[in-house]
Scaffold this motif. Structure first.
Motif, short mmCIF file in Angstrom:
data_model
loop_
_atom_site.label_atom_id
_atom_site.label_comp_id
_atom_site.label_asym_id
_atom_site.label_seq_id
_atom_site.Cartn_x
_atom_site.Cartn_y
_atom_site.Cartn_z
N ALA A 81 -19.06 -42.91 38.94
CA ALA A 81 -19.22 -43.62 37.66
C ALA A 81 -20.12 -42.81 36.71
O ALA A 81 -19.93 -42.82 35.50
N PHE A 82 -21.07 -42.07 37.30
CA PHE A 82 -22.05 -41.34 36.48
C PHE A 82 -21.66 -39.89 36.23
O PHE A 82 -22.46 -39.11 35.75
N ARG A 87 -19.95 -43.90 31.20
CA ARG A 87 -19.75 -44.35 32.58
C ARG A 87 -18.26 -44.61 32.82
O ARG A 87 -17.58 -45.21 31.98
#
Ligand code: ADP
Length: 246
Positions: A81-82, A87
Motif C-alpha cells: 500500500a505504501f 496509497r
C-alpha cells in the motif's frame, strides 16, 4: 498541468537521470534474507525495492488442485500500500492479477516442473517501493529466490523493459519515461535468449521492435551477470565455513 518533460534525452545523448540510452539503472541484490522461506532475494533497482520469497516444492492442498505430471507454480505479485506516492488499496487488482499470470508463465519454461508431480511452488513478489519496471524487477528477484530455494531450473530468467522517448529506444525506463514515453515493452528471457515474457504498451515499428529485442537481450545479459554473482557470493561463503573436526 502535465509534468511531462520537454525533452527526455539531451544533446549529449544522456537521459534525465544521466544514463545513456542503453544503460540499466544500478542494481543490487541480497540473497537468503528471509529465514522462513526456502529461498528469498531482496533487490534494489534504481528506486525500486522488491522482496521475493519462494516456498516449496511442497505437497499441494487441496489435493484436487494437484497436477498429476508436474508441479504447480503459483506466483503472486503484490504492491505494498505504501509503495507509491498515493496509497494503493490493499489486495489484488486487475493489474496485479495480470502481472502475476504473465510472470508465472515467464518461469514455466525454465522450471523442471516434471520432477515434482502433485507439488506446488509458491513465489511471492512484494513491491515495497515502486518506480517503474516493478514487474521486471520482481521477476529478477524471483529468479534468484527460486535458485536460492534449490528449485531445479534450466537456467535463470532475467527481465528488463525497453521503451521509446523522443523517437529513440531506451533501455530500462525510469518513471517519467514510463509515464510519458511512447512505448513500454517489458521482456523476460533465459540465458539462451529465449523470450518467456513480452508485453507491449504503445507503438513501435517492426524494425524498432527487432531493435528493442536486441537491446533487451543486452540488458538481460548484464542483469544475469548480477544474478549469478549474487548466487556465487552466497555459495562461496558457504564453502568458507569451517567444518569442525569430529
Ligand atoms: P511496471 O512497474 O512493471 O513498469 P506499470 O507500467 O503498470 O508496471 O507501472 C509503472 C509504474 O507506475 C509503477 O512502477 C509504479 O511506480 C506506478 N504505478 C503502478 N500502479 C500504480 C498505482 N495503482 N498507483 C500509483 N502508482 C502506480
Amino acid at each position: 498541468m502535465s509534468d511531462k518533460p520537454e525533452k527526455f534525452i539531451d544533446e549529449n545523448g544522456l537521459r534525465l537521470d544521466g544514463r545513456r540510452v542503453d544503460e540499466i539503472r544500478p542494481m543490487k541484490m541480497e540473497i537468503g534474507v528471509l529465514s522462513r522461506a526456502d529461498g528469498s532475494c531482496y533487490l534494489e533497482w534504481g528506486k525500486n525495492k522488491v522482496l521475493a520469497a519462494v516456498y516449496g516444492p511442497r505437497e499441494l492442498h487441496p489435493r484436487r488442485m494437484q497436477k498429476a505430471d508436474s508441479v504447480l507454480i503459483r506466483y503472486r505479485y503484490n504492491m505494498a500500500a505504501f509503495s507509491v506516492e498515493d496509497r494503493i488499496r490493499p489486495g489484488p487488482s486487475r493489474r496485479s492479477t495480470e502481472i502475476s499470470k504473465v510472470s508465472r508463465e515467464a518461469f514455466e519454461p525454465v522450471v523442471l516442473t516434471h520432477l515434482y508431480p502433485g507439488a506446488v511452488i509458491d513465489v511471492f513478489a512484494e513491491v515495497l517501493q515502486a518506480d517503474a519496471g516493478t514487474r521486471t524487477a520482481a521477476i529478477n528477484a524471483a529468479s534468484v529466490a527460486l535458485a536460492d530455494a534449490g528449485i531445479p531450473m534450466k537456467g535463470l530468467v532475467s527481465a528488463c523493459a525497453v521503451g521509446k522517448v523522443d523517437g529513440q529506444l531506451v533501455l530500462d525506463l525510469n518513471k517519467p519515461e514510463d509515464n510519458y514515453g511512447d512505448a513500454d515493452i517489458p521482456m523476460a528471457m533465459t540465458s539462451d535468449g529465449e523470450i518467456t515474457l513480452v508485453q507491449m504498451d504503445g507503438d513501435v515499428t517492426q524494425e524498432e521492435f527487432k531493435q528493442a529485442i536486441e537491446m533487451c537481450k543486452e540488458g538481460c545479459r548484464q542483469i544475469m551477470e548480477i544474478q549469478k554473482e549474487t548466487l556465487r557470493n552466497k555459495f562461496t561463503k558457504l564453502d568458507d565455513v569451517e567444518v569442525p573436526d569430529e
